[in-house]
Design a protein around this motif. Structure first.
Motif, PDB file in Angstrom:
ATOM      1  N   ARG A  26      29.164  52.270  39.965  1.00 17.52           N
ATOM      2  CA  ARG A  26      30.288  53.103  39.546  1.00 17.52           C
ATOM      3  C   ARG A  26      31.083  52.327  38.502  1.00 17.52           C
ATOM      4  N   GLN A  27      31.905  53.026  37.786  1.00 25.03           N
ATOM      5  CA  GLN A  27      32.761  52.349  36.822  1.00 25.03           C
ATOM      6  C   GLN A  27      33.864  51.633  37.589  1.00 25.03           C
ATOM      7  N   LEU A  28      34.068  50.373  37.251  1.00 26.77           N
ATOM      8  CA  LEU A  28      35.137  49.614  37.885  1.00 26.77           C
ATOM      9  C   LEU A  28      36.474  50.052  37.304  1.00 26.77           C
ATOM     10  N   GLY A  29      37.484  50.107  38.155  1.00 30.72           N
ATOM     11  CA  GLY A  29      38.826  50.430  37.694  1.00 30.72           C
ATOM     12  C   GLY A  29      39.401  49.269  36.896  1.00 30.72           C
ATOM     13  N   MET A  30      40.465  49.528  36.184  1.00 27.51           N
ATOM     14  CA  MET A  30      41.085  48.492  35.357  1.00 27.51           C
ATOM     15  C   MET A  30      41.489  47.277  36.192  1.00 27.51           C
ATOM     16  N   SER A  31      42.095  47.496  37.350  1.00 32.98           N
ATOM     17  CA  SER A  31      42.515  46.359  38.172  1.00 32.98           C
ATOM     18  C   SER A  31      41.302  45.557  38.651  1.00 32.98           C
ATOM     19  N   GLU A  32      40.206  46.246  38.970  1.00 32.79           N
ATOM     20  CA  GLU A  32      38.982  45.548  39.385  1.00 32.79           C
ATOM     21  C   GLU A  32      38.402  44.741  38.228  1.00 32.79           C
ATOM     22  N   ALA A  33      38.367  45.345  37.040  1.00 27.05           N
ATOM     23  CA  ALA A  33      37.846  44.642  35.865  1.00 27.05           C
ATOM     24  C   ALA A  33      38.688  43.399  35.574  1.00 27.05           C
ATOM     25  N   LEU A  34      39.985  43.512  35.740  1.00 22.11           N
ATOM     26  CA  LEU A  34      40.869  42.362  35.507  1.00 22.11           C
ATOM     27  C   LEU A  34      40.669  41.282  36.567  1.00 22.11           C
ATOM     28  N   GLN A  35      40.325  41.673  37.779  1.00 27.10           N
ATOM     29  CA  GLN A  35      40.010  40.697  38.829  1.00 27.10           C
ATOM     30  C   GLN A  35      38.665  40.030  38.562  1.00 27.10           C
ATOM     31  N   LEU A  36      37.717  40.805  38.033  1.00 32.47           N
ATOM     32  CA  LEU A  36      36.373  40.288  37.769  1.00 32.47           C
ATOM     33  C   LEU A  36      36.366  39.263  36.637  1.00 32.47           C
ATOM     34  N   GLU A  37      37.187  39.487  35.643  1.00 31.94           N
ATOM     35  CA  GLU A  37      37.166  38.646  34.443  1.00 31.94           C
ATOM     36  C   GLU A  37      37.282  37.142  34.730  1.00 31.94           C
ATOM     37  N   PRO A  38      38.278  36.668  35.484  1.00 37.04           N
ATOM     38  CA  PRO A  38      38.341  35.222  35.734  1.00 37.04           C
ATOM     39  C   PRO A  38      37.187  34.714  36.599  1.00 37.04           C
ATOM     40  N   LEU A  39      36.672  35.562  37.485  1.00 37.61           N
ATOM     41  CA  LEU A  39      35.514  35.171  38.297  1.00 37.61           C
ATOM     42  C   LEU A  39      34.302  34.946  37.398  1.00 37.61           C
ATOM     43  N   LEU A  40      34.118  35.831  36.434  1.00 32.27           N
ATOM     44  CA  LEU A  40      33.013  35.712  35.489  1.00 32.27           C
ATOM     45  C   LEU A  40      33.179  34.468  34.628  1.00 32.27           C
TER      46      LEU A  40
END
Length: 170
Positions: A26-40
């Motif tokens: 599914r498409q990740l929500g903006m808050s999820e994408a922002l959480q994913l970014e530092p993990l990546l």
């Protein structure tokens, strides 16, 4: 939705840099994408192959496609344990965000200004009923290199491996 992504890829990576595309369920929500970014970013910085740092890049494109790139011309070849570590990382993202990045039976198309997913088992039905056609843009997630990503990731169905399956004559 803007499909431009090539300008986000690192220019200093070799064209034959290895690529892995993981399509999200599914498409990740903006808050999820922002959480994913530092993990990546953390994973990319720490990714190693045989004790050497991997020259790597990662990004979440269109909120749905996790793309990892490794430039093996920089010295560290990605195989075995380093590949396993990237899979463990993606699996950890699945658990954290309650999504699936490994369902290869789900296809993605660009229709009506958005990414739409379609089960492989419904491909012929979708084609026969004009949900998709030969010119519909398809996310060809089986690309293997940076050059392939740039040239063959988002392509018309008629130019993909689906054309043979759908018996599209070019």
């Amino acid at each position: 939705m803007d499909l431009e992504f090539k300008h986000l890829l690192p220019e200093d990576f070799a064209p034959n840099s290895r690529v892995w595309v993981y399509q999200c369920s599914r498409q990740l929500g903006m808050s999820e994408a922002l959480q994913l970014e530092p993990l990546l970013e953390e994973f990319i910085e720490q990714w190693q192959a045989h004790g050497a740092s991997v020259k790597a890049y990662g990004n979440l494109f269109f909120g749905q496609f996790l793309v990892l790139v490794a430039d093996e011309t920089a010295g560290a070849a990605v195989s075995g344990c380093s590949t396993d570590s990237s899979v463990r990382f993606v699996k950890s993202l699945e658990a954290r965000f309650n999504v699936n990045f490994f369902d290869r039976t789900m296809l993605a198309f660009y229709r009506k200004e958005k990414v739409e997913r379609l089960p492989l088992g419904q491909l012929q039905y979708a084609f026969d009923n004009n949900f998709i056609d030969a010119d519909t843009l398809f996310f060809n997630n089986v690309v293997l290199t940076k050059k392939g990503l740039e040239e063959s990731w988002i392509i018309p169905v008629k130019n993909s491996w689906l054309a043979k399956r759908l018996r599209i004559v070019a």
